[in-house]
Design a protein around this motif. Structure first.
Motif, PDB file in Angstrom:
ATOM      1  N   ALA A  57      -1.232   5.269   7.055  1.00 47.05           N
ATOM      2  CA  ALA A  57      -1.085   5.172   5.599  1.00 47.05           C
ATOM      3  C   ALA A  57      -2.336   5.695   4.894  1.00 47.05           C
ATOM      4  O   ALA A  57      -2.254   6.368   3.866  1.00 47.05           O
ATOM      5  CB  ALA A  57      -0.820   3.721   5.204  1.00 47.05           C
TER       6      ALA A  57
ATOM      7  N   ALA B  67      -7.996  -1.502  -7.166  1.00 46.78           N
ATOM      8  CA  ALA B  67      -6.912  -1.028  -8.041  1.00 46.78           C
ATOM      9  C   ALA B  67      -7.498  -0.387  -9.303  1.00 46.78           C
ATOM     10  O   ALA B  67      -7.032   0.663  -9.746  1.00 46.78           O
ATOM     11  CB  ALA B  67      -5.992  -2.185  -8.418  1.00 46.78           C
ATOM     12  N   ILE B  68      -8.546  -1.013  -9.842  1.00 47.05           N
ATOM     13  CA  ILE B  68      -9.166  -0.465 -11.058  1.00 47.05           C
ATOM     14  C   ILE B  68      -9.868   0.859 -10.739  1.00 47.05           C
ATOM     15  O   ILE B  68      -9.734   1.855 -11.455  1.00 47.05           O
ATOM     16  CB  ILE B  68     -10.173  -1.478 -11.655  1.00 47.05           C
TER      17      ILE B  68
ATOM     18  N   ILE C 199      -9.532 -10.792  -2.584  1.00 42.46           N
ATOM     19  CA  ILE C 199      -8.757 -10.554  -3.810  1.00 42.46           C
ATOM     20  C   ILE C 199      -9.576  -9.700  -4.780  1.00 42.46           C
ATOM     21  O   ILE C 199      -9.057  -8.761  -5.400  1.00 42.46           O
ATOM     22  CB  ILE C 199      -8.365 -11.892  -4.467  1.00 42.46           C
TER      23      ILE C 199
ATOM     24  N   GLU D 207       0.044  -4.282  -9.791  1.00 44.74           N
ATOM     25  CA  GLU D 207      -0.429  -4.287  -8.401  1.00 44.74           C
ATOM     26  C   GLU D 207      -1.239  -5.540  -8.050  1.00 44.74           C
ATOM     27  O   GLU D 207      -0.990  -6.156  -7.003  1.00 44.74           O
ATOM     28  CB  GLU D 207      -1.249  -3.014  -8.144  1.00 44.74           C
ATOM     29  N   PRO D 208      -2.212  -5.975  -8.896  1.00 43.98           N
ATOM     30  CA  PRO D 208      -2.956  -7.195  -8.552  1.00 43.98           C
ATOM     31  C   PRO D 208      -2.038  -8.418  -8.400  1.00 43.98           C
ATOM     32  O   PRO D 208      -2.265  -9.261  -7.544  1.00 43.98           O
ATOM     33  CB  PRO D 208      -3.914  -7.378  -9.731  1.00 43.98           C
TER      34      PRO D 208
ATOM     35  N   PHE E 273      -0.643 -12.517 -13.951  1.00 39.71           N
ATOM     36  CA  PHE E 273      -1.706 -12.652 -12.952  1.00 39.71           C
ATOM     37  C   PHE E 273      -2.187 -14.101 -12.889  1.00 39.71           C
ATOM     38  O   PHE E 273      -2.391 -14.654 -11.800  1.00 39.71           O
ATOM     39  CB  PHE E 273      -2.870 -11.713 -13.301  1.00 39.71           C
TER      40      PHE E 273
ATOM     41  N   ILE F  81      -0.384  -8.297  -5.038  1.00 46.99           N
ATOM     42  CA  ILE F  81      -1.337  -8.658  -3.969  1.00 46.99           C
ATOM     43  C   ILE F  81      -1.523 -10.171  -3.913  1.00 46.99           C
ATOM     44  O   ILE F  81      -1.515 -10.771  -2.827  1.00 46.99           O
ATOM     45  CB  ILE F  81      -2.685  -7.929  -4.182  1.00 46.99           C
ATOM     46  N   ILE F  82      -1.642 -10.805  -5.080  1.00 48.63           N
ATOM     47  CA  ILE F  82      -1.798 -12.269  -5.121  1.00 48.63           C
ATOM     48  C   ILE F  82      -0.553 -12.938  -4.526  1.00 48.63           C
ATOM     49  O   ILE F  82      -0.663 -13.912  -3.768  1.00 48.63           O
ATOM     50  CB  ILE F  82      -1.993 -12.750  -6.588  1.00 48.63           C
TER      51      ILE F  82
ATOM     52  N   LEU G  52      -1.988  -0.689 -12.559  1.00 48.63           N
ATOM     53  CA  LEU G  52      -3.074  -1.651 -12.763  1.00 48.63           C
ATOM     54  C   LEU G  52      -2.514  -2.994 -13.243  1.00 48.63           C
ATOM     55  O   LEU G  52      -3.079  -4.046 -12.957  1.00 48.63           O
ATOM     56  CB  LEU G  52      -4.039  -1.088 -13.808  1.00 48.63           C
TER      57      LEU G  52
ATOM     58  N   LEU H  83      -7.909   4.137 -10.502  1.00 44.20           N
ATOM     59  CA  LEU H  83      -7.610   4.863 -11.748  1.00 44.20           C
ATOM     60  C   LEU H  83      -8.580   6.035 -11.909  1.00 44.20           C
ATOM     61  O   LEU H  83      -8.191   7.132 -12.313  1.00 44.20           O
ATOM     62  CB  LEU H  83      -7.754   3.927 -12.945  1.00 44.20           C
TER      63      LEU H  83
ATOM     64  N   ALA I 189      -9.551  -6.175  -3.607  1.00 42.75           N
ATOM     65  CA  ALA I 189      -8.241  -5.553  -3.851  1.00 42.75           C
ATOM     66  C   ALA I 189      -8.072  -5.191  -5.333  1.00 42.75           C
ATOM     67  O   ALA I 189      -7.653  -4.076  -5.665  1.00 42.75           O
ATOM     68  CB  ALA I 189      -7.139  -6.491  -3.410  1.00 42.75           C
ATOM     69  N   CYS I 190      -8.444  -6.134  -6.203  1.00 38.58           N
ATOM     70  CA  CYS I 190      -8.274  -5.881  -7.640  1.00 38.58           C
ATOM     71  C   CYS I 190      -9.261  -4.811  -8.120  1.00 38.58           C
ATOM     72  O   CYS I 190      -8.907  -3.936  -8.919  1.00 38.58           O
ATOM     73  CB  CYS I 190      -8.455  -7.170  -8.441  1.00 38.58           C
TER      74      CYS I 190
ATOM     75  N   PHE J  88       0.825  -1.212   0.000  1.00 36.40           N
ATOM     76  CA  PHE J  88       0.000   0.000   0.000  1.00 36.40           C
ATOM     77  C   PHE J  88       0.862   1.267   0.000  1.00 36.40           C
ATOM     78  O   PHE J  88       0.597   2.209  -0.754  1.00 36.40           O
ATOM     79  CB  PHE J  88      -0.941  -0.002   1.211  1.00 36.40           C
TER      80      PHE J  88
END
Lengths: 279, 169
Positions: free
Chosen positions: B103, B9-10, B2, A127-128, A266, A131-132, A124, B13, B5-6, A91
């Motif tokens: 944070a 992230a999108i 997950i 980052e995923p 991914f 995280i995985i 984009l 943007l 989180a994903c 993060f």
């Protein structure tokens, strides 16, 4: 006390280590192209030269965000080296990238905007996957604490080979190496978000790139657990892999980069996670 | 987790686009320009900000007393969530709250600080245009919703229909 001595030393010296890595990288790349290349300490000569330049800015917010990008990245690296929470590290790293993207958007420069757009797309893309990988590490070690991962008996590489390959695939995006250097693409967007920085203020962005090297190689080192020799081997392998890739490939466009990252890297990381869950 | 989180992230943007517009300015001005908004708009935003701050500060209580029981009831299984000091435990996963909160606030604090910090003894330069006279015709906030407006109503109705179906199931 001794437990903290090495991490604190690494944190303090991180810009110097990163600068040396960058200098060595330039030498290796030059040798790969049969050139003599610059001296090892060239990044530091550049650093001193930039410090002596006339201080020019587009506007204060832009310059300030560049400096904060460096500060927050150093902070993220500090948390990583001190064995903090991996999710928090990811993060904080994202935060530092967010600041440089916003710096790019804050000016009315077409190149800066395009660079910021492309950097956001890069986030984009990688980052995923990060995280995985963090979740996979949790599935194996039962913790997000990086300190516990450093002390893990069995190298994570043995149980997360696909995740390691996924990391290798996204590192060129993170470090802006060919074929995924779309964010700074000098021939197209003349450096992207970095373009509008100069002198002392560019120094912050320039040094942040060195910190990024240390950050990425520390992530690679994590895959060795407490096996230091294997960790060094992985870092050396990754270094030569990145430079060979950078030297031998042409730049793809951002759509191809995104498709490759989310389609291949991914997927690999996710398959590894599923295997970890099932086993 | 997950998916969240994903998806986050999108979604980030889009936030970048909006924040980019908020802090954008030319090389000719170095001061933020404040706009006055109507009380109905600013009031809504203040309520939202207040709720976000309260939710973040009350996260340990919300997670254990509200989200976990609702999730347990919906999934028909136990959700092992507990708080201890400044940590939240999700099963065996420990989430340290203080660094996460710091944070969380760092990004807005940095951006707000960037609005007011001024560097002295520096020269100002115009943006680099590669020697060309370029008319600035695009910005980070370039998507138009005009074409999508007719579908907003249908999307809203679909959203509530989906909510009702999920609730009934």
């Amino acid at each position: 006390m001794n437990d903290y001595l090495i991490p604190v030393l690494l944190i303090v010296l991180a810009p110097v280590i990163g600068g040396l890595v960058y200098g060595f990288e330039r030498v290796v790349k030059a040798r790969m192209q049969r050139r003599i290349g610059p001296p090892l300490l060239q990044p530091f000569y550049d650093f001193l030269k930039l410090a002596d330049k006339r201080k020019m800015i587009v506007h204060s917010a832009h310059a300030f965000l560049g400096i904060m990008h460096f500060v927050s990245l150093w902070f993220a690296l500090g948390v990583l080296l001190l064995g903090g929470d991996l999710i928090l590290v990811i993060f904080l790293h994202l935060l530092s990238t967010a600041l440089i993207i916003l710096a790019g958007y804050s000016t009315r420069s077409v190149f800066s905007h395009l660079g910021a757009n492309r950097t956001a797309i890069s986030v984009l893309a990688y980052e995923p996957v990060l995280i995985i990988i963090a979740v996979s590490i949790f599935m194996i070690t039962g913790t997000f604490e990086v300190g516990a991962v450093y002390l893990w008996d069995e190298p994570l590489l043995y149980k997360m080979p696909l995740a390691f390959v996924a990391l290798l695939l996204i590192l060129p995006i993170k470090l802006k190496k060919s074929p995924f250097d779309v964010a700074e693409a000098h021939q197209e967007v003349t450096g992207g978000v970095e373009l509008e920085f100069s002198g002392l203020f560019y120094e912050a962005v320039y040094t942040a790139k060195w910190l990024d090297y240390v950050f990425c190689y520390t992530l690679v080192f994590l895959f060795a657990g407490n096996n230091i020799l294997l960790g060094i081997g992985l870092v050396v392998f990754t270094f030569f892999y990145l430079n060979a890739l950078d030297n031998s490939t042409a730049r793809v466009n951002y759509k191809q980069m995104l498709r490759f990252s989310l389609g291949v890297a991914f997927s690999l990381a996710f398959i590894n996670l599923l295997i970890n869950i099932l086993s | 987790m997950i998916a969240v989180a994903c998806g986050g992230a999108i979604l980030s943007l889009l936030y970048f686009k909006v924040m980019g517009l908020m802090i954008a300015r030319t090389g000719e001005t170095d001061k933020p320009k404040f706009e006055k908004t109507g009380s109905i708009f600013s009031g809504t935003i203040y309520v939202l900000i207040g709720l976000i701050i309260l939710s973040v500060l009350g996260l340990p209580w919300l997670v254990t007393e509200y989200f976990a029981p609702v999730a347990a009831e919906s999934l028909d299984m136990s959700v092992p969530v507990a708080t201890e000091g400044w940590n939240i435990y999700l099963g065996t996963m420990r989430l340290p709250l203080v660094p996460l909160l710091v944070a969380f606030f760092l990004l807005p604090v940095t951006i707000i600080a960037a609005m007011f910090i001024r560097f002295k003894n520096v020269d100002r330069a115009k943006e680099y245009m590669c020697g060309e006279k370029v008319n600035y015709t695009f910005s980070s906030f370039y998507f138009s919703t005009e074409k999508a407006t007719p579908y907003f109503y249908a999307t809203g109705v679909l959203f509530f229909v989906a909510l009702i179906i999920v609730a009934l199931i």
